[in-house]
Design an enzyme around this catalytic site. Sequence first.
Site, PDB file in Angstrom:
ATOM      1  N   TYR A  50       0.819  -1.207   0.000  1.00 15.07           N
ATOM      2  CA  TYR A  50       0.000   0.000   0.000  1.00 15.07           C
ATOM      3  C   TYR A  50       0.854   1.259   0.000  1.00 15.07           C
ATOM      4  O   TYR A  50       2.070   1.199   0.189  1.00 15.07           O
ATOM      5  CB  TYR A  50      -0.964   0.001   1.186  1.00 15.07           C
TER       6      TYR A  50
ATOM      7  N   ARG B 212       8.169   4.268  -4.649  1.00 14.73           N
ATOM      8  CA  ARG B 212       8.213   3.327  -3.521  1.00 14.73           C
ATOM      9  C   ARG B 212       7.196   2.210  -3.719  1.00 14.73           C
ATOM     10  O   ARG B 212       7.461   1.045  -3.386  1.00 14.73           O
ATOM     11  CB  ARG B 212       7.966   4.049  -2.198  1.00 14.73           C
TER      12      ARG B 212
ATOM     13  N   ARG C 210      -7.094 -20.637  -1.931  1.00  9.80           N
ATOM     14  CA  ARG C 210      -6.044 -20.453  -0.931  1.00  9.80           C
ATOM     15  C   ARG C 210      -4.895 -21.445  -1.102  1.00  9.80           C
ATOM     16  O   ARG C 210      -5.100 -22.668  -1.061  1.00  9.80           O
ATOM     17  CB  ARG C 210      -6.627 -20.588   0.487  1.00  9.80           C
TER      18      ARG C 210
ATOM     19  N   HIS D  59      -0.401 -21.072  -0.348  1.00 16.00           N
ATOM     20  CA  HIS D  59       0.690 -20.127  -0.078  1.00 16.00           C
ATOM     21  C   HIS D  59       1.457 -19.780  -1.353  1.00 16.00           C
ATOM     22  O   HIS D  59       1.938 -18.670  -1.527  1.00 16.00           O
ATOM     23  CB  HIS D  59       1.659 -20.699   0.965  1.00 16.00           C
TER      24      HIS D  59
ATOM     25  N   LYS E 281       6.280  -1.755   1.911  1.00 16.51           N
ATOM     26  CA  LYS E 281       5.114  -1.164   2.592  1.00 16.51           C
ATOM     27  C   LYS E 281       3.974  -2.177   2.488  1.00 16.51           C
ATOM     28  O   LYS E 281       3.059  -2.052   1.667  1.00 16.51           O
ATOM     29  CB  LYS E 281       4.757   0.204   1.989  1.00 16.51           C
TER      30      LYS E 281
ATOM     31  N   GLU F 167      12.794   2.799  13.918  1.00 14.48           N
ATOM     32  CA  GLU F 167      11.798   3.815  13.533  1.00 14.48           C
ATOM     33  C   GLU F 167      10.640   3.721  14.513  1.00 14.48           C
ATOM     34  O   GLU F 167      10.725   3.013  15.521  1.00 14.48           O
ATOM     35  CB  GLU F 167      11.338   3.600  12.089  1.00 14.48           C
TER      36      GLU F 167
ATOM     37  N   LEU G 117      10.987   1.451   7.074  1.00  6.96           N
ATOM     38  CA  LEU G 117      10.302   1.842   5.849  1.00  6.96           C
ATOM     39  C   LEU G 117      10.997   3.106   5.347  1.00  6.96           C
ATOM     40  O   LEU G 117      11.206   4.043   6.139  1.00  6.96           O
ATOM     41  CB  LEU G 117       8.824   2.149   6.127  1.00  6.96           C
TER      42      LEU G 117
HETATM   43  N1  PDD Z   1       2.769   5.070   7.610  1.00  6.86           N
HETATM   44  N2  PDD Z   1       7.513   3.901   9.032  1.00  6.86           N
HETATM   45  C1  PDD Z   1       6.361   3.253   9.203  1.00  6.86           C
HETATM   46  C2  PDD Z   1       6.364   1.934   9.892  1.00  6.86           C
HETATM   47  C3  PDD Z   1       5.155   3.834   8.748  1.00  6.86           C
HETATM   48  O1  PDD Z   1       3.985   3.159   8.905  1.00  6.86           O
HETATM   49  C4  PDD Z   1       5.185   5.116   8.131  1.00  6.86           C
HETATM   50  C5  PDD Z   1       3.956   5.800   7.636  1.00  6.86           C
HETATM   51  C6  PDD Z   1       6.425   5.747   7.981  1.00  6.86           C
HETATM   52  C7  PDD Z   1       6.563   7.098   7.315  1.00  6.86           C
HETATM   53  O2  PDD Z   1       6.485   6.996   5.914  1.00  6.86           O
HETATM   54  P1  PDD Z   1       5.966   8.223   5.040  1.00  6.86           P
HETATM   55  O3  PDD Z   1       6.775   9.397   5.418  1.00  6.86           O
HETATM   56  O4  PDD Z   1       6.206   7.794   3.637  1.00  6.86           O
HETATM   57  O5  PDD Z   1       4.494   8.412   5.366  1.00  6.86           O
HETATM   58  C8  PDD Z   1       7.574   5.109   8.433  1.00  6.86           C
HETATM   59  C9  PDD Z   1       1.570   5.553   6.988  1.00  6.86           C
HETATM   60  C10 PDD Z   1       1.295   7.008   7.095  1.00  6.86           C
HETATM   61  C11 PDD Z   1       0.397   4.654   7.348  1.00  6.86           C
HETATM   62  O6  PDD Z   1       0.624   3.465   7.435  1.00  6.86           O
HETATM   63  O7  PDD Z   1      -0.728   5.118   7.506  1.00  6.86           O
END
Ligand code: PDD
Length: 284
Positions: A32, A51, A99, A101, A146, A178, A202
């Site tokens: 996503y 990304r 289903r 894997h 992501k 993070e 991320l």
């Molecule tokens: N998440 N790290 C993680 C684990 C995150 O979930 C996010 C943001 C970021 C920051 O990434 P960016 O600057 O590209 O938004 C870092 C989004 C906002 C979400 O899951 O809703």
Amino acid sequence: MSDVFLNGKFIAADKAKVSVLDRGFVFGDGVYEVIPVYDGHCFKLKSHLKRLQNSLDESRIVNPYSEKHWETVLKKLISLHLDGDQVLYLQVTRGVAVRDHVFPENTAPTVFVMSNMMQAVSEEYKANGISAITLKDSRWQKCNIKSISLLPNCLLKQKAKDSGAEEALLISDGFLTEGSTSNAYAVLDGVIYTAPKSGKILPGITRDVVISLALKAGIPLVEEPVAEFKLTDADELWTSSSTKEVLPVTRLNGEKVGTGLPGPVWQKIDELYQHAKSVERNDG
Ligand code: PDD
């Protein structure tokens, strides 16, 4: 009911249906993006689409659309929701299959995009900062994807909330990686530290913006991990994300960070970030 985009069609959200056999539903097998939209324009669209491509490549899902086509879809959805700033949520799953894997062959990915109204960043957070707790980073080794499989992040975020904090800062092998929903920074002796890109974080789009703003402004910044034990000496701690922007963390594990108020380096970066948001109107 507002319109969403599902597999090529713009339809009312309550009419949009996905099969229970969708691998996103059954396996969390998808990726996503979350893209902020200011005044009708995506902020850093190309970086988000790049990304997305990386997440899809790493997940071995073929990108169903060209960059141009994504732009057309997103712009159309934005035009259907012209009420203030928006947050686009975009999801691509491996699609619908019996289903198993093992990846199905010849299955079309499921594509879903919705627009939600952006919640303004809390003035209270900007004036006084947020509180955070440190937690062991219990996620996997491919946090650069992501992925929609967010159970670990949800558990960590909920644990922060249960303890009265807004964010969990994650520690892996003795170093800050993070936040559970954000990237993280520490300011020590005037230098900004943020963990380097790797499978442990991320690669945040907001993080890229912060890095380039700091370097352009001549504020020293290094992409180096910060040891957990140094966090108590930090003059400032921050988080960043597309929806919450750059936020000062002023309490960590119940103790003051620095003076206990948002620091001067954060103030400068926030000012530069607000300026970047207001001038970038080319969806770049
Ligand atoms: N998440 N790290 C993680 C684990 C995150 O979930 C996010 C943001 C970021 C920051 O990434 P960016 O600057 O590209 O938004 C870092 C989004 C906002 C979400 O899951 O809703």
